[in-house]
Design an enzyme around this catalytic site. Structure first.
Site, mmCIF file in Angstrom:
data_model
loop_
_atom_site.group_PDB
_atom_site.id
_atom_site.type_symbol
_atom_site.label_atom_id
_atom_site.label_comp_id
_atom_site.label_asym_id
_atom_site.label_seq_id
_atom_site.Cartn_x
_atom_site.Cartn_y
_atom_site.Cartn_z
ATOM 1 N N ARG A 175 0.749 -1.107 -0.041
ATOM 2 C CA ARG A 175 -0.125 0.060 0.061
ATOM 3 C C ARG A 175 0.833 1.102 -0.052
ATOM 4 O O ARG A 175 2.025 1.158 0.834
ATOM 5 C CB ARG A 175 -0.974 -0.004 1.052
ATOM 6 C CG ARG A 175 -2.131 -0.907 1.195
ATOM 7 C CD ARG A 175 -3.247 -0.461 0.071
ATOM 8 N NE ARG A 175 -4.218 -1.547 0.170
ATOM 9 C CZ ARG A 175 -4.438 -2.462 -0.909
ATOM 10 N NH1 ARG A 175 -3.433 -2.572 -1.593
ATOM 11 N NH2 ARG A 175 -5.336 -3.049 -0.911
ATOM 12 N N GLU A 185 -3.564 7.329 -4.199
ATOM 13 C CA GLU A 185 -4.039 7.095 -5.628
ATOM 14 C C GLU A 185 -5.351 7.445 -6.039
ATOM 15 O O GLU A 185 -6.222 7.756 -5.175
ATOM 16 C CB GLU A 185 -4.307 5.415 -5.588
ATOM 17 C CG GLU A 185 -2.792 4.730 -5.417
ATOM 18 C CD GLU A 185 -2.612 3.273 -5.287
ATOM 19 O OE1 GLU A 185 -3.932 2.926 -5.786
ATOM 20 O OE2 GLU A 185 -2.116 2.633 -4.741
ATOM 21 N N HIS A 243 -1.092 0.058 -9.944
ATOM 22 C CA HIS A 243 -1.670 -0.815 -9.172
ATOM 23 C C HIS A 243 -2.202 -1.901 -9.683
ATOM 24 O O HIS A 243 -3.528 -2.326 -9.854
ATOM 25 C CB HIS A 243 -2.612 -0.215 -8.094
ATOM 26 C CG HIS A 243 -3.103 -0.724 -6.989
ATOM 27 N ND1 HIS A 243 -3.602 0.047 -5.926
ATOM 28 C CD2 HIS A 243 -2.921 -1.968 -6.642
ATOM 29 C CE1 HIS A 243 -3.572 -0.916 -4.892
ATOM 30 N NE2 HIS A 243 -3.427 -2.200 -5.327
HETATM 31 C C1 DGY Z 1 -5.277 -6.039 -3.133
HETATM 32 O O1 DGY Z 1 -6.033 -7.065 -3.256
HETATM 33 O O2 DGY Z 1 -5.069 -5.449 -1.878
HETATM 34 C C2 DGY Z 1 -4.354 -5.333 -4.313
HETATM 35 O O3 DGY Z 1 -4.022 -4.358 -3.955
HETATM 36 C C3 DGY Z 1 -5.524 -5.190 -5.308
HETATM 37 O O4 DGY Z 1 -6.172 -6.443 -5.962
#
Ligand code: DGY
Length: 316
Positions: free
Chosen positions: A235, A264, A282
């Site tokens: 993240r 984002e 992402h």
């Molecule tokens: C998640 O699953 O947390 C990813 O960042 C997006 O698919």
């Protein structure tokens, strides 16, 4: 029951929800829905299949007391206030496991690209600026036999480490406890400062929590080797983006590979000016296979939770 899917997802999961006899509303826009759209759509809904861009907080739950189950279409669930859900008896699930390989592959894509300056080279070729092979051109960092430091030895971090073993790498990791899977890789558990000091590649795999926000900032970047590469597929807010811009600009570290960003889809403007960062939009879980499996798992969880049963990957 009424179920809302907040954005189009692979059909397989939507079919499962319909087949179970529910009324299914899929919001049509291929963009995150606004709070107003979310509230309007979830009127009289019992189940919501959410994206990581949907904020599910106490205020939403208060306004939609009929919602009993939330299935997040992601492994990360920092978009959901779990305590607020728990307090109201709202069930929540996520989609772990099915996206582990896909996300680990993207971590490695970034690692290789950043180490070997592939983004920079591709930009030059596409701009028709390449004048041919040169003995001093694009010298990057070698990967084989180097040390990879994994911050967070969960499923994805462990898979990235396993892939590192295939490249003859030494693995060190930071985790709350010794990991059996990591022991099998001869990996050594260390504290964060040691990992930052010793690793040639640092790959982040922790969830975003109050404790991990800005886990990597100026001090941590300064502890890393000048030749090191930082990879973030977890993240964005785990890394202080402004501090990273400074570190890349002043060559405190060699390069970075990012799939996630602090705010984002906004990205720190300083990153665009830098050649030593690889930026992806992402796409960690974005394979056809993983996205289909996520769709299926989220639907399966939602159906189970609405039946009053435990979802396969239910969190609360
Ligand atoms: C998640 O699953 O947390 C990813 O960042 C997006 O698919």
């Amino acid at each position: 029951m009424k179920i809302v899917v907040t954005r189009p997802i692979p059909e397989v999961g939507i079919e499962m929800l319909k087949q179970a006899g529910h009324e299914v509303l899929v919001l049509p826009h291929d963009r995150p829905c606004t709070r107003t759209e979310l509230l309007a759509a979830t009127e009289a809904a019992q189940g919501v299949l959410t994206m990581l861009t949907d904020k599910i907080d106490g205020e939403f739950l208060q306004q939609r007391p009929g919602v009993k189950a939330i299935a997040n279409y992601a492994v990360g669930y920092n978009n959901i206030d779990i305590a607020a859900c728990q307090a109201r008896g709202v069930c929540v699930s996520n989609t772990p496991d099915v996206l582990t390989d896909a996300t680990a592959e993207v971590a490695w894509t970034l690692l290789m690209m950043a180490a070997r300056r592939a983004g920079e080279g591709e930009r030059m070729v596409r701009a028709r600026q390449w004048s041919g092979w040169g003995p001093m051109q694009f010298q990057g960092m070698c990967v084989l036999g180097q040390t990879i430091g994994i911050i967070g030895a969960g499923r994805i971090g462990t898979r990235v480490a396993q892939m590192g073993k295939g490249f003859g790498m030494r693995v060190i990791y930071v985790h709350q406890r010794e990991s059996e899977a990591m022991v099998q890789l001869d990996a050594r558990r260390v504290e964060l400062p040691e990992l930052l000091k010793d690793a040639d590649f640092v790959s982040i795999h922790v969830p975003l929590t109050a404790n991990t926000r800005h886990l990597v900032g100026t001090k941590e970047l300064q502890t890393m080797k000048k030749t090191a590469v930082l990879i973030n597929t977890a993240r964005g807010p785990v890394v202080d983006e402004a501090a990273l811009v400074e570190a890349l600009k002043s060559k405190i570290i060699f390069a970075a590979g990012l799939d996630v960003y602090e705010e984002e889809p906004k990205i720190h403007p300083g990153l665009f000016a830098l050649e030593n960062v690889v930026m992806l939009p992402h796409i960690g879980s974005a394979t056809v296979h993983a996205r289909n499996e996520m769709s299926q798992l989220a639907a399966d969880n939602l159906l189970a939770m609405l039946r009053g049963e435990r979802g396969k990957t239910q969190i609360v």
